[in-house]
Design a protein around this motif. Structure first.
Motif, PDB file in Angstrom:
ATOM      1  N   ASN A   1      39.646  31.631  27.104  1.00 34.98           N
ATOM      2  CA  ASN A   1      38.869  31.192  28.046  1.00 34.98           C
ATOM      3  C   ASN A   1      39.050  32.139  29.515  1.00 34.98           C
ATOM      4  N   GLN A   2      40.224  32.574  29.740  1.00 36.29           N
ATOM      5  CA  GLN A   2      40.657  33.495  30.805  1.00 36.29           C
ATOM      6  C   GLN A   2      39.623  34.541  30.932  1.00 36.29           C
ATOM      7  N   PHE A   3      39.493  35.247  29.745  1.00 40.93           N
ATOM      8  CA  PHE A   3      38.640  36.555  29.820  1.00 40.93           C
ATOM      9  C   PHE A   3      37.056  36.051  29.917  1.00 40.93           C
ATOM     10  N   LEU A   4      36.790  35.137  29.316  1.00 37.50           N
ATOM     11  CA  LEU A   4      35.393  34.693  29.092  1.00 37.50           C
ATOM     12  C   LEU A   4      35.055  34.367  30.302  1.00 37.50           C
TER      13      LEU A   4
ATOM     14  N   LEU B   1      39.425  46.308  34.955  1.00 32.66           N
ATOM     15  CA  LEU B   1      38.634  46.011  33.719  1.00 32.66           C
ATOM     16  C   LEU B   1      39.648  46.859  32.643  1.00 32.66           C
ATOM     17  N   GLY B   2      39.521  47.939  32.916  1.00 32.57           N
ATOM     18  CA  GLY B   2      40.443  48.820  32.132  1.00 32.57           C
ATOM     19  C   GLY B   2      41.735  48.308  31.874  1.00 32.57           C
ATOM     20  N   ALA B   3      42.464  47.902  32.777  1.00 34.91           N
ATOM     21  CA  ALA B   3      43.581  47.316  32.635  1.00 34.91           C
ATOM     22  C   ALA B   3      43.504  46.157  31.680  1.00 34.91           C
ATOM     23  N   LEU B   4      42.663  45.298  31.919  1.00 33.14           N
ATOM     24  CA  LEU B   4      42.466  44.076  31.061  1.00 33.14           C
ATOM     25  C   LEU B   4      42.094  44.588  29.665  1.00 33.14           C
TER      26      LEU B   4
ATOM     27  N   SER C   1      37.166  42.237  44.290  1.00 36.45           N
ATOM     28  CA  SER C   1      36.711  43.633  44.545  1.00 36.45           C
ATOM     29  C   SER C   1      35.391  43.468  44.375  1.00 36.45           C
ATOM     30  N   ALA C   2      34.949  42.812  43.258  1.00 36.52           N
ATOM     31  CA  ALA C   2      33.470  42.660  42.922  1.00 36.52           C
ATOM     32  C   ALA C   2      32.829  41.830  44.118  1.00 36.52           C
TER      33      ALA C   2
ATOM     34  N   ALA D   1      43.081  39.855  37.491  1.00 35.90           N
ATOM     35  CA  ALA D   1      41.683  39.276  37.357  1.00 35.90           C
ATOM     36  C   ALA D   1      41.605  38.881  39.289  1.00 35.90           C
ATOM     37  N   ALA D   2      42.661  38.578  39.628  1.00 35.60           N
ATOM     38  CA  ALA D   2      42.158  38.262  41.234  1.00 35.60           C
ATOM     39  C   ALA D   2      41.766  39.607  41.848  1.00 35.60           C
TER      40      ALA D   2
END
Lengths: 99, 164, 733
Positions: free
Chosen positions: A4-7, B42-45, B18-19, B12-13
């Motif tokens: 869920n983190q990603f979603l 996102l690339g890092a993710l 940034s978004a 994510a933060a």
């Protein structure tokens, strides 16, 4: 890590992208927001691919990136054309379809 | 696992902030730079998700090519570098409500459906070779279709944008 | 029985003819010779239909063992065993019940003492057309007495209309197109009447609708014609919604589209699914109202007269408009049980039919256009049929459908012949005195009018008598209101037809040029149809009439051949005994209508030769032809002296009709008709339609605000509604 983190990150990015598409006046900004939405989808694809242990998720993410590149190319060309013809890229100026 | 979670939280933060800045800033060049931050995050993710090929493609295509396209677009349309033009339309409250609705309902249903599903940590790790195997076997036809699409987009963009 | 099992050939022939005419008509066959293709095809269709009818009578006379419903078990029938196995599966459970009912029924049947065996229809299923999610759509034919009767009617009228049209639309610029669509219409109608399931029923229904649309607008260069075509099409759309919903409800109830299965299920267990059947029947009733011109959706039919007259005869008098009546007859258990004829005092269907018959007849008085008189007459007669079905007189309704097709087609073709002769006008004020110029048209027109009015021994007498008898006796109770409706309509029908004959054929010629008799290609069909108008009644003569001649065996042929169906017996329908009193009363009513009108028009001729012309002068001719101003004065004198009291009253009603008051009865009927036309037909019904259009207009004006042209507004709406739908989905699921 939770799936869920990603979603949820994807959902939040998508919502932000929707806001950008709906609220921004600059045509280039609208295109950028669309990129944001497409990226949000990509996270979901990759995350689900990992969850299910299949490679298809990554493959489709790559496809989406390719399609996004194509979309940006054509989209920017349209924006350029609009700018050349109307001297404006403010999407609120374009209401020829008004009923 | 903890380290991964910490990294995820930090990235994510950065991405979300940034978004948000990207869709609210008054300066379009800043917006483009914030978009770079989002895409890089996102690339890092993707790396975090063991998707190395996607991460590479993300950096190459998005940060490398698409962003350059955007910057050229900004330049060619003579968008003011400062905050001269009001970037956000008058209807932004409606847009905010709509996006909140969409985000809310999506997040809610994700929570309800996937609750606490864990990512399989011992699953197979797909390297670039695996992705290419898949692309050139199972997905060969879609791959060709995408390449034709890219070609069409290329020609279309040229036709649209050239001065005649 | 080959023809019955392979009945699909019959609609296939005109379908092929349609394709051939459309594709090769102009280039290879030649625009002036395409009718050869159409007539050949129709001739073939007629022969095959006659063969099918003959084989059906054979099947009834000498039923093969598998065709009769047995006491012990439901016969496993048909050449194609796999065809309708689910129908049989359902039916098996209740086989005993309804056979008992049918045995009881055949005992007290009709006066002739002939007990009808119960014959299964011939059902052939050819292929699985489509199957989706467990729902199967098959294609096939269902042939029984009703089907072959309709086959004969459609084939005969269509053939005659094809022949007639060679003269009528001669040198038309869209001659090829015209014949192509006549063929397509015939194919669609034939396909419709042999539909094996209700999905096929819709297909045929829509096909005939679109042919009607095309042919009404045949001369689309003139705006009124296109308007009329659109009106017909859109009005029919309203009913089509009902048809769709009704069929979905039927499917939801019985899990099958098969007509045979549905009917068997209902007949086997009447009373079950009452609510579902009520909903289905009401929805289907809307479809019937639109297609068969029942109140309040009848308004398109008179406008549809904008099409070529042969088309009016074929489509808007004899065949397509009876599609609704046919559908009621075909799915009769649905309507019978759904609207529960037996238990309620006023059945919706009988009431709609009776009311339609009444207002249609009243409206016929107010028209000057000869075709519109006939159109309203058709509305009225269709109402008669629906009323008959409503009171449970199934056979009477079908019999009336049969006879009406012939004499109404003859009347329309006669009107076409008159207009052909009299400079293409349909205005009766520009006719008159055509009797001597057009003897053939005159005679056939009079014969058909007498048949329509119900004069012994013409066809209409027998069928109308049966309907009146049916409403007098009813199934479980009597329908006095419907009987009154029927009687009043009988008088009015006789009266307005007399009026038409008077204005068209008697008096002095008021048009221009020299009228002449139509060519043989037109009068021959007229005479054939007139002949049928005379003899069509013999197909269902009551027994007592034939007894003196020792021909009792020939009594009730239509009842014998058309009716023997398991479904109807399952419902426990019976037939009233023929009643001499009822026949005499019906005849007396018709004669009185004629006599009153006769006195109204003819007697005045003798007394006031000049007034006759003045009446027209008063009625609109003053605006058109000043030569009648001379007689105006004359007329005023007579009006003042002879008819002052009544005229004063009428003056208040309507200035236009002040001096037309010799006969109070005729006058009242006409005023009523005009009033209904003006206020109910044009005012209320057309008005409400117009109001709906205006409503759509203004709401469109309101919705225009949304169409800002700005992409982001559209995006907001799109994403917003997607979000709302998603929320609804989340909440519900």
């Amino acid at each position: 890590m939770l799936l869920n983190q990603f979603l949820i990150l994807g959902a939040v990015l998508f919502a932000i992208g929707v806001y950008g598409v709906l609220a921004r006046r600059n045509g280039v900004m609208v295109l950028m927001s669309i990129e944001l939405m497409l990226n949000a989808v990509n996270i979901n694809l990759v995350a689900f691919g990992v969850q299910h242990g299949v490679v298809s998720g990554q493959v489709f993410a790559v496809f989406v990136i390719a399609v996004a590149a194509a979309e940006v190319g054509v989209g920017l060309a349209i924006v350029l054309l609009l700018y050349r013809n109307r001297r404006s890229i403010n999407v609120e100026d374009f209401d020829l379809m008004r009923g | 696992m903890v380290a991964q979670n910490i990294f995820f939280g930090v990235i994510a933060a950065i991405v979300v902030v940034s978004a948000l800045r990207m869709v609210t800033t008054r300066n379009i060049v800043h917006a483009a730079l914030y978009l770079v931050a989002v895409l890089a995050g996102l690339g890092a993710l993707y790396i975090l998700l063991t998707a190395e090929f996607v991460a590479t493609t993300q950096v190459l295509v998005y940060i490398g090519a698409v962003m350059v396209l955007f910057l050229f677009g900004i330049m060619l349309t003579k968008a003011p570098l400062g905050g001269v033009m009001e970037m956000t339309g008058a209807q932004w409250p409606i847009a905010a409500v709509v996006s909140l609705l969409i985000g809310g309902v999506t997040v809610y249903s994700l929570m309800a459906r996937f609750g606490s599903d864990r990512l399989t940590s011992d699953g197979p790790i797909f390297r670039t070779a695996d992705v290419s195997d898949e692309v050139f076997s199972t997905y060969i036809v879609p791959f060709e279709a995408v390449s034709v699409l890219l070609l069409a987009a290329l020609i279309g963009a040229i036709v649209l944008a050239r001065k005649d | 029985m080959w023809m019955l099992e392979n009945a699909f050939i019959i609609p296939l022939i005109p379908a092929i003819s349609f394709v051939v005419i459309l594709l090769f008509g102009k280039r290879f066959i030649g625009p002036d010779r395409v009718h050869v293709v159409g007539i050949t095809a129709l001739g073939l269709v007629w022969v095959l239909s006659a063969l099918a009818a003959f084989q059906w009578t054979q099947r009834v006379e000498h039923p093969p063992p598998d065709a009769v419903v047995q006491m012990a078990s439901h016969a496993d029938d048909h050449a194609d065993d796999h065809a309708d196995d689910h129908a049989d599966d359902h039916a098996d459970d209740h086989a005993d019940d309804h056979v008992v009912v049918s045995e009881n029924n055949s005992g007290d049947a009709h006066g002739g003492g002939h007990s009808s065996p119960l014959i299964r229809p011939v059902i052939s299923t050819f292929s699985q057309w489509w199957s989706n999610g467990g729902i199967e759509f098959s294609v096939g034919t269902l042939v029984d007495g009703l089907t072959v009767l309709l086959l004969i009617v459609v084939a005969s009228i269509s053939l005659l209309v094809h022949i007639y049209s060679t003269e009528y639309v001669k040198d038309d610029r869209r001659y090829v197109h015209y014949y192509a669509f006549l063929s397509l219409f015939t194919a669609a109608m034939l396909f419709f009447v042999m539909a094996q399931n209700i999905v096929q029923l819709i297909v045929g229904w829509e096909l005939v609708g679109v042919c009607s649309f095309v042919l009404i607008g045949h001369w689309w260069e003139e705006k009124p014609n296109t308007d009329a075509a659109l009106k017909a099409f859109l009005t029919n759309r309203v009913g089509d919604i009902g048809l769709l919903v009704g069929i979905i409800v039927l499917w939801g109830t019985f899990q099958t589209f098969d007509i045979d299965a549905i009917n068997t299920l209902i007949a086997a267990d009447p009373g079950a699914h009452h609510l579902a059947l009520l909903v289905a029947a009401c929805c289907l009733m809307a479809a019937v109202a639109s297609k068969s011109g029942q109140f309040p959706l009848h308004t398109w039919l008179p406008d549809a007269m904008a099409g070529p007259t042969p088309v009016s005869a074929l489509i808007h008098a004899a065949t397509m408009v009876v599609a609704g009546v046919y559908m009621i007859a075909r799915l009769y258990p649905v309507f019978y049980e759904g609207l529960s004829v037996g238990t309620s005092s006023i059945n919706l269907m009988a009431f709609i039919g009776g009311f339609t018959a009444l207002i249609g007849a009243a409206l016929a008085f107010a028209q000057w256009d000869i075709k519109k008189v006939l159109a309203y007459s058709t509305v009225s007669q269709l109402g008669y049929m629906v009323m008959a079905l409503g009171v449970g007189a199934w056979t009477a309704a079908i019999f009336h459908l049969f006879t009406h097709a012939f004499f109404k087609a003859c009347l329309f073709l006669g009107a076409g012949s008159v207009s052909h002769a009299a400079h293409h006008t349909f205005d009766m004020r520009k006719m008159g005195g055509l009797k001597k110029d057009m003897p053939h048209t005159y005679r056939t027109f009079v014969i058909s009018s007498l048949a329509l009015a119900g004069i012994f021994p013409f066809a209409g007498f027998w069928s109308k008598d049966e309907i009146l008898l049916g409403s007098l006796v009813g199934q479980k109770n009597s329908y006095p209101l419907m009987l009154i409706f029927g009687c009043v309509v009988a008088v009015m029908t006789a009266a307005y037809m007399t009026r038409v004959i008077w204005y068209t054929f008697h008096g002095e010629f008021r048009g221009e040029g020299h009228p002449h008799e139509s060519p043989k290609m037109m009068t021959t069909p007229l005479w054939i149809l007139a002949g049928m108008a005379v003899i069509a009644g013999v197909f269902n003569l009551p027994g007592p009439v034939l007894e003196p001649f020792g021909l009792e065996g020939l009594a009730h042929r239509i009842q014998t051949y058309v009716e023997p169906s398991v479904y109807l017996s399952g419902l426990g329908l019976s037939h009233p005994d023929p009643s001499l009193t009822m026949a005499l009363v019906g005849l007396a009513l018709a004669v009185s209508g004629i006599v009153v009108t006769y006195l109204y028009y003819w007697r005045r001729v003798g007394l006031h030769g000049m007034t006759e012309r003045n009446r027209y002068a008063k009625n609109g001719y003053t605006f058109l032809e000043n030569k009648y101003y001379l007689d105006h004065l004359y007329n005023d004198v007579i009006v003042e002296t002879v008819k002052r009291p009544i005229a004063n009253w009428a003056n208040r009603v309507n200035q236009n009709v002040l001096d037309r008051v010799v006969d109070r009865a005729g006058e009242t009927a006409r005023d009523t008709g005009r009033w209904i036309y003006k206020w109910i037909d044009q005012g209320a019904i057309d008005g409400s339609v117009n109001a709906a259009a205006r409503g759509a207009d203004s709401s469109g004006e309101g919705l225009r605000a949304i169409q800002s042209g700005k992409i982001q507004n559209y995006g907001q709406l799109l994403f917003g509604s997607a979000a709302v739908l998603a929320i609804v989905f989340v909440i519900v699921v």
